[in-house]
Design a protein around this motif. Structure first.
Motif, PDB file in Angstrom:
ATOM      1  N   CYS A  48       4.850   4.989 -16.454  1.00 48.84           N
ATOM      2  CA  CYS A  48       6.055   5.812 -16.334  1.00 48.84           C
ATOM      3  C   CYS A  48       5.942   7.102 -17.145  1.00 48.84           C
ATOM      4  O   CYS A  48       6.322   8.173 -16.680  1.00 48.84           O
ATOM      5  N   ARG A  52       4.493  11.155 -12.349  1.00 51.38           N
ATOM      6  CA  ARG A  52       4.613  10.530 -11.038  1.00 51.38           C
ATOM      7  C   ARG A  52       3.294  10.409 -10.297  1.00 51.38           C
ATOM      8  O   ARG A  52       3.158   9.606  -9.382  1.00 51.38           O
ATOM      9  N   LYS A 287       9.282   3.142 -12.491  1.00 47.48           N
ATOM     10  CA  LYS A 287       8.984   4.392 -11.819  1.00 47.48           C
ATOM     11  C   LYS A 287       9.218   4.342 -10.316  1.00 47.48           C
ATOM     12  O   LYS A 287       9.729   5.302  -9.726  1.00 47.48           O
TER      13      LYS A 287
END
Length: 316
Positions: A48, A52, A287
């Motif tokens: 996380c 991304r 995430k």
């Protein structure tokens, strides 16, 4: 079932590393801030925090824990220290907002300990942190994982009025196991009431999380999901309960990944949740779920497209 059992291979993870991870830790220490990621030793912390698209590639996510390191409640699954509450730090909202900008987060989760010692449970402090994060970081999406504030609707309303992008409140487990899993001041009905109020009084996305492996039965999980949909919850996550220490609840079973996938399908395809992140290593702030909300809120994509992109990114 004994907690001395060896964990299956699917529960093994790599320790977080990398320069970005180190930089974030230093920023947090410099500002005397805390994250649930660290406090709970989350297995997804490196993923996380890295961003991304992988380590060192850009903005990521982190979960800040507000109102101190000590909780007024003592849940038997949680490793956060209990009692000896400290005064609220009036600079915390500003410090968190500045840290979000300095780290470069495009999605931040704010959560907190329970503060039953405060008249409003800390709701005003929580709401001020949301507003400060939004003001200083207009491009950052803000998700909040809130306590139940003792069922105080005015306290929950303060969170709603601060206008986060997502409001989460965890049911944690099925109704039969609320005790001994959670502190006795928390309960199934109160959690459902909080989630229902958010759905009734706002257009904000709602989210909750369940731990599996505590001894729940399939029909209890299904009923819980049905109840959550009835009160308007949009996003649900499933993860494996892991014992923080030998003084906490034992793991009843290690649930196979195939079972987690089955519950994902039930949640999305049968019961109509917008999104379900489900897997042994999934936590309430994860995430994949945040990428889904990002695509849904920021880019205005359909739930189907947002789900597809979130899963692709999480698997890459």
């Amino acid at each position: 079932m004994s907690s001395r059992r060896r964990k299956p291979d699917w529960l093994k993870s790599q320790p977080p590393t990398g320069q970005r991870f180190t930089d974030i830790k230093q920023t947090l220490r410099d500002r005397d801030l805390h994250t649930v990621c660290e406090e709970a030793n989350c297995p997804n912390m490196g993923e996380c925090w890295s961003g991304r698209d992988g380590p060192g590639t850009g903005p990521g996510t982190a979960t800040f824990m507000l109102m101190g390191e000590r909780c007024s409640r003592g849940c038997n699954f949680c490793d956060v220290a209990t009692g000896g509450m400290d005064p609220l730090d009036p600079d915390e909202p500003e410090n968190v907002a500045e840290a979000v900008g300095e780290i470069g987060l495009d999605y931040v989760v704010l959560t907190s300990v329970d503060r039953d010692d405060l008249d409003d449970g800390g709701a005003a402090h929580f709401a001020e942190t949301i507003r400060e994060c939004k003001r200083r970081n207009p491009g950052t999406l803000v998700e909040v994982l809130i306590p139940d504030f003792g069922g105080d609707e005015d306290a929950v309303r303060q969170i709603i009025d601060a206008e986060p992008d997502v409001i989460a409140h965890n049911v944690e487990t099925v109704e039969r196991l609320q005790w001994p899993v959670r502190d006795r001041r928390a309960n199934y009905e109160q959690t459902m009431d909080v989630l229902e109020q958010v759905d009734r009084e706002s257009d904000i996305y709602t989210k909750t999380s369940l731990m599996l492996g505590l001894g729940e039965y399939d029909h209890e999980i299904y009923r819980t999901l049905s109840d959550l949909r009835q009160v308007g919850v949009d996003v649900v996550t499933f993860g494996q309960y892991l014992q923080p220490s030998r003084s906490h609840l034992d793991v009843f079973e290690y649930v196979h990944p195939d079972a987690f996938e089955t519950w994902r399908q039930v949640a999305e395809e049968e019961l109509g949740f917008l999104y379900c992140a489900s897997g042994p290593m999934v936590r309430s702030s994860y995430k994949a779920g945040e990428l889904f909300v990002d695509a849904l809120v920021r880019d205005g994509k359909s739930p189907e497209r947002a789900r597809e992109e979130a899963r692709a990114a999480a698997e890459s």
